[in-house]
Design a protein around this motif. Structure first.
Motif, PDB file in Angstrom:
ATOM      1  N   SER A  47       0.830  -1.192   0.000  1.00 15.96           N
ATOM      2  CA  SER A  47       0.000   0.000   0.000  1.00 15.96           C
ATOM      3  C   SER A  47       0.872   1.253   0.000  1.00 15.96           C
ATOM      4  O   SER A  47       1.976   1.265   0.562  1.00 15.96           O
ATOM      5  CB  SER A  47      -0.887   0.007   1.251  1.00 15.96           C
ATOM      6  N   SER A  48       0.370   2.293  -0.598  1.00  8.62           N
ATOM      7  CA  SER A  48       1.083   3.573  -0.580  1.00  8.62           C
ATOM      8  C   SER A  48       1.256   4.083   0.855  1.00  8.62           C
ATOM      9  O   SER A  48       2.140   4.892   1.125  1.00  8.62           O
ATOM     10  CB  SER A  48       0.352   4.606  -1.432  1.00  8.62           C
ATOM     11  N   ILE A  49       0.447   3.596   1.759  1.00  6.35           N
ATOM     12  CA  ILE A  49       0.565   3.980   3.173  1.00  6.35           C
ATOM     13  C   ILE A  49       1.909   3.519   3.747  1.00  6.35           C
ATOM     14  O   ILE A  49       2.469   4.157   4.636  1.00  6.35           O
ATOM     15  CB  ILE A  49      -0.613   3.427   3.993  1.00  6.35           C
ATOM     16  N   ALA A  50       2.439   2.420   3.223  1.00 11.20           N
ATOM     17  CA  ALA A  50       3.735   1.924   3.696  1.00 11.20           C
ATOM     18  C   ALA A  50       4.836   2.960   3.510  1.00 11.20           C
ATOM     19  O   ALA A  50       5.782   3.018   4.296  1.00 11.20           O
ATOM     20  CB  ALA A  50       4.105   0.626   2.986  1.00 11.20           C
ATOM     21  N   LEU A  51       4.703   3.799   2.488  1.00 18.20           N
ATOM     22  CA  LEU A  51       5.706   4.846   2.274  1.00 18.20           C
ATOM     23  C   LEU A  51       5.781   5.802   3.454  1.00 18.20           C
ATOM     24  O   LEU A  51       6.841   6.337   3.767  1.00 18.20           O
ATOM     25  CB  LEU A  51       5.395   5.624   0.992  1.00 18.20           C
ATOM     26  N   ALA A  52       4.662   6.011   4.113  1.00 12.71           N
ATOM     27  CA  ALA A  52       4.632   6.889   5.286  1.00 12.71           C
ATOM     28  C   ALA A  52       5.009   6.147   6.560  1.00 12.71           C
ATOM     29  O   ALA A  52       5.485   6.760   7.517  1.00 12.71           O
ATOM     30  CB  ALA A  52       3.241   7.499   5.446  1.00 12.71           C
ATOM     31  N   GLU A  53       4.819   4.844   6.578  1.00  9.84           N
ATOM     32  CA  GLU A  53       5.068   4.064   7.797  1.00  9.84           C
ATOM     33  C   GLU A  53       6.517   3.605   7.943  1.00  9.84           C
ATOM     34  O   GLU A  53       7.010   3.442   9.056  1.00  9.84           O
ATOM     35  CB  GLU A  53       4.149   2.843   7.829  1.00  9.84           C
ATOM     36  N   VAL A  54       7.191   3.381   6.834  1.00 11.96           N
ATOM     37  CA  VAL A  54       8.587   2.928   6.898  1.00 11.96           C
ATOM     38  C   VAL A  54       9.473   4.168   6.827  1.00 11.96           C
ATOM     39  O   VAL A  54       9.949   4.570   5.776  1.00 11.96           O
ATOM     40  CB  VAL A  54       8.911   1.933   5.766  1.00 11.96           C
ATOM     41  N   THR A  55       9.688   4.760   7.975  1.00 16.73           N
ATOM     42  CA  THR A  55      10.459   6.000   8.067  1.00 16.73           C
ATOM     43  C   THR A  55      11.925   5.693   8.388  1.00 16.73           C
ATOM     44  O   THR A  55      12.241   4.610   8.904  1.00 16.73           O
ATOM     45  CB  THR A  55       9.885   6.904   9.162  1.00 16.73           C
ATOM     46  N   PRO A  56      12.835   6.615   8.118  1.00 15.20           N
ATOM     47  CA  PRO A  56      14.248   6.380   8.435  1.00 15.20           C
ATOM     48  C   PRO A  56      14.490   6.029   9.905  1.00 15.20           C
ATOM     49  O   PRO A  56      15.389   5.242  10.200  1.00 15.20           O
ATOM     50  CB  PRO A  56      14.919   7.709   8.064  1.00 15.20           C
ATOM     51  N   THR A  57      13.694   6.567  10.804  1.00 16.43           N
ATOM     52  CA  THR A  57      13.895   6.250  12.225  1.00 16.43           C
ATOM     53  C   THR A  57      13.515   4.804  12.547  1.00 16.43           C
ATOM     54  O   THR A  57      13.971   4.273  13.550  1.00 16.43           O
ATOM     55  CB  THR A  57      13.080   7.202  13.124  1.00 16.43           C
ATOM     56  N   ARG A  58      12.703   4.180  11.720  1.00 15.77           N
ATOM     57  CA  ARG A  58      12.318   2.778  11.931  1.00 15.77           C
ATOM     58  C   ARG A  58      13.321   1.808  11.330  1.00 15.77           C
ATOM     59  O   ARG A  58      13.275   0.618  11.585  1.00 15.77           O
ATOM     60  CB  ARG A  58      10.934   2.509  11.337  1.00 15.77           C
ATOM     61  N   LEU A  59      14.224   2.321  10.494  1.00 19.47           N
ATOM     62  CA  LEU A  59      15.232   1.478   9.860  1.00 19.47           C
ATOM     63  C   LEU A  59      16.531   1.588  10.652  1.00 19.47           C
ATOM     64  O   LEU A  59      17.299   2.521  10.488  1.00 19.47           O
ATOM     65  CB  LEU A  59      15.444   1.898   8.405  1.00 19.47           C
ATOM     66  N   THR A  60      16.761   0.618  11.507  1.00 18.29           N
ATOM     67  CA  THR A  60      17.901   0.663  12.408  1.00 18.29           C
ATOM     68  C   THR A  60      19.153   0.015  11.839  1.00 18.29           C
ATOM     69  O   THR A  60      20.239   0.195  12.375  1.00 18.29           O
ATOM     70  CB  THR A  60      17.550  -0.025  13.739  1.00 18.29           C
ATOM     71  N   ASN A  61      19.031  -0.728  10.758  1.00 18.21           N
ATOM     72  CA  ASN A  61      20.157  -1.441  10.186  1.00 18.21           C
ATOM     73  C   ASN A  61      21.146  -0.513   9.509  1.00 18.21           C
ATOM     74  O   ASN A  61      22.334  -0.742   9.520  1.00 18.21           O
ATOM     75  CB  ASN A  61      19.650  -2.509   9.198  1.00 18.21           C
ATOM     76  N   GLY A  62      20.671   0.552   8.895  1.00 19.88           N
ATOM     77  CA  GLY A  62      21.546   1.535   8.275  1.00 19.88           C
ATOM     78  C   GLY A  62      21.918   1.249   6.835  1.00 19.88           C
ATOM     79  O   GLY A  62      22.581   2.048   6.198  1.00 19.88           O
ATOM     80  N   GLN A  63      21.488   0.099   6.285  1.00 19.95           N
ATOM     81  CA  GLN A  63      21.822  -0.217   4.902  1.00 19.95           C
ATOM     82  C   GLN A  63      21.102   0.724   3.935  1.00 19.95           C
ATOM     83  O   GLN A  63      21.659   1.122   2.925  1.00 19.95           O
ATOM     84  CB  GLN A  63      21.464  -1.661   4.586  1.00 19.95           C
ATOM     85  N   TYR A  64      19.874   1.061   4.278  1.00 23.12           N
ATOM     86  CA  TYR A  64      19.084   1.969   3.458  1.00 23.12           C
ATOM     87  C   TYR A  64      18.714   3.173   4.315  1.00 23.12           C
ATOM     88  O   TYR A  64      18.204   3.020   5.412  1.00 23.12           O
ATOM     89  CB  TYR A  64      17.811   1.304   2.947  1.00 23.12           C
ATOM     90  N   GLY A  65      18.968   4.359   3.806  1.00 25.65           N
ATOM     91  CA  GLY A  65      18.605   5.554   4.537  1.00 25.65           C
ATOM     92  C   GLY A  65      17.123   5.836   4.460  1.00 25.65           C
ATOM     93  O   GLY A  65      16.514   6.335   5.392  1.00 25.65           O
ATOM     94  N   GLN A  66      16.529   5.460   3.330  1.00 21.97           N
ATOM     95  CA  GLN A  66      15.116   5.713   3.122  1.00 21.97           C
ATOM     96  C   GLN A  66      14.492   4.485   2.474  1.00 21.97           C
ATOM     97  O   GLN A  66      15.137   3.778   1.695  1.00 21.97           O
ATOM     98  CB  GLN A  66      14.917   6.923   2.215  1.00 21.97           C
ATOM     99  N   PHE A  67      13.246   4.259   2.781  1.00 17.55           N
ATOM    100  CA  PHE A  67      12.511   3.142   2.214  1.00 17.55           C
ATOM    101  C   PHE A  67      12.428   3.257   0.693  1.00 17.55           C
ATOM    102  O   PHE A  67      12.501   2.257  -0.026  1.00 17.55           O
ATOM    103  CB  PHE A  67      11.109   3.084   2.843  1.00 17.55           C
ATOM    104  N   THR A  68      12.337   4.472   0.200  1.00 17.09           N
ATOM    105  CA  THR A  68      12.245   4.670  -1.245  1.00 17.09           C
ATOM    106  C   THR A  68      13.519   4.205  -1.961  1.00 17.09           C
ATOM    107  O   THR A  68      13.451   3.748  -3.101  1.00 17.09           O
ATOM    108  CB  THR A  68      11.947   6.141  -1.585  1.00 17.09           C
ATOM    109  N   GLU A  69      14.674   4.283  -1.293  1.00 24.29           N
ATOM    110  CA  GLU A  69      15.920   3.780  -1.872  1.00 24.29           C
ATOM    111  C   GLU A  69      15.844   2.265  -2.045  1.00 24.29           C
ATOM    112  O   GLU A  69      16.286   1.717  -3.061  1.00 24.29           O
ATOM    113  CB  GLU A  69      17.111   4.149  -0.998  1.00 24.29           C
ATOM    114  N   PHE A  70      15.298   1.601  -1.056  1.00 29.66           N
ATOM    115  CA  PHE A  70      15.103   0.155  -1.130  1.00 29.66           C
ATOM    116  C   PHE A  70      14.153  -0.181  -2.283  1.00 29.66           C
ATOM    117  O   PHE A  70      14.429  -1.077  -3.083  1.00 29.66           O
ATOM    118  CB  PHE A  70      14.545  -0.369   0.201  1.00 29.66           C
ATOM    119  N   LEU A  71      13.046   0.532  -2.373  1.00 25.75           N
ATOM    120  CA  LEU A  71      12.079   0.273  -3.441  1.00 25.75           C
ATOM    121  C   LEU A  71      12.694   0.525  -4.810  1.00 25.75           C
ATOM    122  O   LEU A  71      12.392  -0.188  -5.766  1.00 25.75           O
ATOM    123  CB  LEU A  71      10.830   1.134  -3.246  1.00 25.75           C
ATOM    124  N   ASP A  72      13.559   1.518  -4.916  1.00 21.90           N
ATOM    125  CA  ASP A  72      14.247   1.790  -6.182  1.00 21.90           C
ATOM    126  C   ASP A  72      15.106   0.602  -6.605  1.00 21.90           C
ATOM    127  O   ASP A  72      15.191   0.272  -7.783  1.00 21.90           O
ATOM    128  CB  ASP A  72      15.110   3.044  -6.089  1.00 21.90           C
TER     129      ASP A  72
END
Length: 84
Positions: A47-72
């Motif tokens: 869902s497009s809602i996931a774009l708002a829910e997967v924020t940089p603060t929720r990504l603790t691994n550090g491999q991706y700075g933003q969810f959109t980078e992963f999607l790219d």
């Protein structure tokens, strides 16, 4: 063979990106992503809602700075659908 379709919520992406093996089967999530990228077994929708829910603060691994980078990286393999 029919292609299987999956709808993933943001928690699946967060678990994978943070490598949360203690709570999720991260290896299987990775396998689904591999099959999706190779386009030979399944399609993943989110869902497009996931774009708002997967924020940089929720990504603790550090491999991706933003969810959109992963999607790219999975461009064309993961389809974003409107919430309506």
């Amino acid at each position: 063979m029919a292609i299987k379709n999956y709808l993933w919520d943001s928690c699946v992406f967060i678990a994978y990106l943070n490598n949360e093996n203690h709570a999720y089967d991260v290896a299987s999530i990775g396998q689904f992503l591999t099959e999706t990228k190779q386009r030979n077994g399944c399609k993943i929708f989110t869902s497009s809602i996931a774009l708002a829910e997967v924020t940089p603060t929720r990504l603790t691994n550090g491999q991706y700075g933003q969810f959109t980078e992963f999607l790219d990286d999975f461009s064309g393999a993961i389809t974003i659908i409107d919430a309506d």
